[in-house]
Design an enzyme around this catalytic site. Sequence first.
Site, PDB file in Angstrom:
ATOM      1  N   ASP A 150       0.834  -1.206   0.000  1.00  0.00           N
ATOM      2  CA  ASP A 150       0.000   0.000   0.000  1.00  0.00           C
ATOM      3  C   ASP A 150       0.870   1.258   0.000  1.00  0.00           C
ATOM      4  O   ASP A 150       0.350   2.379  -0.090  1.00  0.00           O
ATOM      5  CB  ASP A 150      -1.004  -0.004   1.154  1.00  0.00           C
ATOM      6  CG  ASP A 150      -0.346   0.020   2.512  1.00  0.00           C
ATOM      7  OD1 ASP A 150       0.886  -0.148   2.593  1.00  0.00           O
ATOM      8  OD2 ASP A 150      -1.077   0.197   3.512  1.00  0.00           O
ATOM      9  N   SER A 151       2.183   1.075   0.022  1.00  0.00           N
ATOM     10  CA  SER A 151       3.090   2.209  -0.197  1.00  0.00           C
ATOM     11  C   SER A 151       2.807   2.842  -1.561  1.00  0.00           C
ATOM     12  O   SER A 151       3.227   3.966  -1.824  1.00  0.00           O
ATOM     13  CB  SER A 151       4.552   1.754  -0.123  1.00  0.00           C
ATOM     14  OG  SER A 151       4.778   0.635  -0.959  1.00  0.00           O
ATOM     15  N   ASP A 167      -1.169  -6.166  -0.106  1.00  0.00           N
ATOM     16  CA  ASP A 167      -1.458  -5.503   1.175  1.00  0.00           C
ATOM     17  C   ASP A 167      -2.946  -5.266   1.350  1.00  0.00           C
ATOM     18  O   ASP A 167      -3.619  -4.805   0.414  1.00  0.00           O
ATOM     19  CB  ASP A 167      -0.794  -4.121   1.189  1.00  0.00           C
ATOM     20  CG  ASP A 167       0.436  -4.070   2.071  1.00  0.00           C
ATOM     21  OD1 ASP A 167       0.636  -4.990   2.889  1.00  0.00           O
ATOM     22  OD2 ASP A 167       1.196  -3.093   1.937  1.00  0.00           O
ATOM     23  N   LYS A 185      -1.134  -9.280   3.087  1.00  0.00           N
ATOM     24  CA  LYS A 185      -0.331  -8.791   4.215  1.00  0.00           C
ATOM     25  C   LYS A 185      -1.186  -7.834   5.035  1.00  0.00           C
ATOM     26  O   LYS A 185      -1.966  -7.066   4.470  1.00  0.00           O
ATOM     27  CB  LYS A 185       0.928  -8.074   3.732  1.00  0.00           C
ATOM     28  CG  LYS A 185       1.751  -7.450   4.880  1.00  0.00           C
ATOM     29  CD  LYS A 185       3.143  -7.065   4.473  1.00  0.00           C
ATOM     30  CE  LYS A 185       3.263  -5.726   3.799  1.00  0.00           C
ATOM     31  NZ  LYS A 185       2.800  -4.575   4.615  1.00  0.00           N
ATOM     32  N   GLU A 217      -0.931  -5.269   8.778  1.00  0.00           N
ATOM     33  CA  GLU A 217      -0.038  -4.702   9.784  1.00  0.00           C
ATOM     34  C   GLU A 217      -0.567  -4.949  11.194  1.00  0.00           C
ATOM     35  O   GLU A 217      -1.770  -4.867  11.433  1.00  0.00           O
ATOM     36  CB  GLU A 217       0.101  -3.184   9.567  1.00  0.00           C
ATOM     37  CG  GLU A 217       0.776  -2.816   8.263  1.00  0.00           C
ATOM     38  CD  GLU A 217       0.950  -1.312   8.076  1.00  0.00           C
ATOM     39  OE1 GLU A 217       0.742  -0.534   9.049  1.00  0.00           O
ATOM     40  OE2 GLU A 217       1.297  -0.906   6.949  1.00  0.00           O
ATOM     41  N   GLU A 253       9.710  -3.997  10.032  1.00  0.00           N
ATOM     42  CA  GLU A 253      10.077  -2.692   9.439  1.00  0.00           C
ATOM     43  C   GLU A 253      10.601  -1.735  10.501  1.00  0.00           C
ATOM     44  O   GLU A 253      10.068  -1.665  11.627  1.00  0.00           O
ATOM     45  CB  GLU A 253       8.853  -2.067   8.734  1.00  0.00           C
ATOM     46  CG  GLU A 253       9.165  -0.683   8.168  1.00  0.00           C
ATOM     47  CD  GLU A 253       8.146  -0.153   7.163  1.00  0.00           C
ATOM     48  OE1 GLU A 253       7.163  -0.846   6.855  1.00  0.00           O
ATOM     49  OE2 GLU A 253       8.369   0.980   6.687  1.00  0.00           O
TER      50      GLU A 253
HETATM   51  O1  KIV Z   1       3.588  -1.101   1.592  1.00  0.00           O
HETATM   52  C1  KIV Z   1       4.729  -1.551   1.443  1.00  0.00           C
HETATM   53  O2  KIV Z   1       5.365  -1.375   0.392  1.00  0.00           O
HETATM   54  C2  KIV Z   1       5.302  -2.333   2.533  1.00  0.00           C
HETATM   55  C3  KIV Z   1       6.737  -2.710   2.430  1.00  0.00           C
HETATM   56  C4  KIV Z   1       7.615  -1.538   2.521  1.00  0.00           C
HETATM   57  C5  KIV Z   1       7.105  -3.755   3.397  1.00  0.00           C
HETATM   58  O3  KIV Z   1       4.640  -2.618   3.464  1.00  0.00           O
END
Ligand code: KIV
Length: 278
Positions: free
Chosen positions: A49-50, A88, A118, A120, A187
Amino acid sequence: MSVAGRQKRITVPQIRAMKAEAPIVCLTAYTSLTAVLLDDNVDLLLVGDSLGMVLYGMDSTLGVTLDMMIAHGKAVMRGSKKACVIVDLPFGSYQESREQAFRNAAQVMKEVGCAGVKLEGGTEMAETVRFLTERGIPVLGHVGLLPQSVNTAGGFRSLGRGEKEAAEIVADAHAIADAGAFATVIEGTVEPVAREITAQIAIPTIGIGASPACDGQILVTEDLVGLFSDFKPKFVRRYAELGEGIAAAGKAYAADVRARKFPGLEHCFGVKASAKAE
Ligand code: KIV
């Protein structure tokens, strides 16, 4: 296509089995093009989600939606053949209840066709991780610095310096490992703590700003290739400077258009070969 003709993707159990066997190579990918370029050399592609910050210019990842993750997840699946693709779950799509998490994770799995999701969080998300994994959804955990909690944390900073903070991150990693996560991202966590977690838990750890001792490493691809150059975090090593190349190409193109040097007749249709040479 025959089954024999199909190239097999790396599976979640294969990623899990790599702990202490071989370093797990992970990168983010948001587009089909990036997936095509990276697929041969990585074990896992994360549709992170970055992308909200890197592609859409948001200040944080909080504005990213499930629809955005699904669209980019599909693009990455189309571009990759071999990598294990994980998507994510964005902010607000899983924190409310384990049922909400299952509903949204299942939608991602069905529509994208990825290998897992994924999310968090540590101890507070363990019940949700268990609920998903027991119902067929592989979960990659994410502990330490949690970008989706930037507002409660008061900003982005590395974690685990004091004894209490370190103990909390270790407990978080244990909680999601015990709940069935197949691996976890660590992280922005001080090196000794990331090392300790890697030695203690049975699942692979994937470090970013963590430790060389982690079982795998991940970076945001745009950081790696110098495309996202607002600032360079300490934990990034630049392997290319594509941003400079793109800016230089744009500048040269603009100069050529203004000077009527582009296009040339060789770029045009219906022009005789003799005219092109003039
Ligand atoms: O959102 C993302 O790209 C991430 C990675 C940096 C691990 O969570």
